[in-house]
Scaffold this active site. Structure first.
Site, PDB file in Angstrom:
ATOM      1  N   LYS A   1      -1.503  -0.961  -2.035  1.00  0.00           N
ATOM      2  CA  LYS A   1      -1.956  -0.918  -0.648  1.00  0.00           C
ATOM      3  C   LYS A   1      -3.226  -1.761  -0.535  1.00  0.00           C
ATOM      4  O   LYS A   1      -4.273  -1.388  -1.074  1.00  0.00           O
ATOM      5  CB  LYS A   1      -2.213   0.545  -0.275  1.00  0.00           C
ATOM      6  CG  LYS A   1      -3.062   0.795   0.939  1.00  0.00           C
ATOM      7  CD  LYS A   1      -3.257   2.301   1.086  1.00  0.00           C
ATOM      8  CE  LYS A   1      -4.442   2.637   1.953  1.00  0.00           C
ATOM      9  NZ  LYS A   1      -4.623   4.099   2.091  1.00  0.00           N
TER      10      LYS A   1
ATOM     11  N   GLU B   1       3.502   9.292   5.853  1.00  0.00           N
ATOM     12  CA  GLU B   1       2.375   9.686   4.994  1.00  0.00           C
ATOM     13  C   GLU B   1       1.463  10.625   5.789  1.00  0.00           C
ATOM     14  O   GLU B   1       0.968  10.246   6.847  1.00  0.00           O
ATOM     15  CB  GLU B   1       1.619   8.429   4.568  1.00  0.00           C
ATOM     16  CG  GLU B   1       0.279   8.662   3.923  1.00  0.00           C
ATOM     17  CD  GLU B   1      -0.526   7.387   3.789  1.00  0.00           C
ATOM     18  OE1 GLU B   1      -1.771   7.484   3.761  1.00  0.00           O
ATOM     19  OE2 GLU B   1       0.066   6.292   3.715  1.00  0.00           O
TER      20      GLU B   1
END
Length: 209
Positions: free
Chosen positions: A133, A44
């Site tokens: 998340k 990411e």
């Protein structure tokens, strides 16, 4: 392959997401190589990094189907298309932004928004999130996660992010975490590829602890 199938393919290989905030395009491929060699399969690049779309494009071209590459700190729906155009297949946000989640789901990319409360988690799932998340994990606990998992959909992976170290993952895994996002503990701006490889290996070893 659906977004959920895509995510599970890489999480099954290694349930860790490398968050390389601050990486520059010229560094990105060497850092990506170190992360891959260390055993991780998901990268990411936060959008508040220098020229993040350039880094995402370089990483996506370098690794192809071998790694799941995408963007973090995605705050606007318009950014989703830009990440997709760069070759990214993963959209991660720090918040439960319904518009970003919906835009991601519409394109068919993996959506992993941040949440902290059950209300945020359910709103994200209804909007089309692929995974959730838990952020910031430092402000929660494995006990909190276990309680949330009693009511959240069983097929939605939960990835704690924030304060995760190689030596504190086991209680989270025992509580039901599907994996983790790794930020400053894995990579900080300007860090060498060699140091990144060492840290990646330590985290992979920590999964067995």
């Amino acid at each position: 392959m659906s977004a959920r199938e895509t995510l599970h393919r890489y999480l099954d290989e290694c349930p860790l997401v490398a968050i390389i905030r601050g990486v520059t395009p010229d560094e990105s491929e060497a850092i990506g190589d170190a992360i891959q060699e260390g055993g991780l399969r998901i990268i990411e690049v936060p959008l508040n990094s220098p020229d993040p779309l350039d880094s995402i494009e370089r990483l996506a071209k370098r690794f192809g189907e071998d790694m799941l590459v995408g963007a973090g700190t995605v705050l606007e729906p318009t950014d989703v298309g830009r990440v997709w155009d760069a070759g990214g297949r993963l959209i991660v946000s720090p918040d439960t932004n319904i518009d970003v989640i919906a835009a991601t789901a519409t394109i068919g990319l993996v959506s992993s928004p941040g949440y902290f409360t059950p209300s945020e988690a359910f709103a994200a799932v209804r909007a089309g999130a692929t995974a959730l998340k838990l952020f910031p994990a430092e402000a929660a606990s494995p006990a909190v996660l276990k309680a949330q998992l009693a009511v959240l959909p069983k097929d939605i992976p939960i990835l704690p992010v924030g304060g995760i170290r190689p030596d504190n993952m086991r209680p989270w895994l025992d509580a039901g975490a599907s994996g983790f996002g790794l930020g400053g503990g894995l990579y900080s701006a300007g860090q060498s590829a060699a140091d990144t490889l060492d840290k990646a290996r330590a985290y992979v070893a920590g999964l067995k602890g």
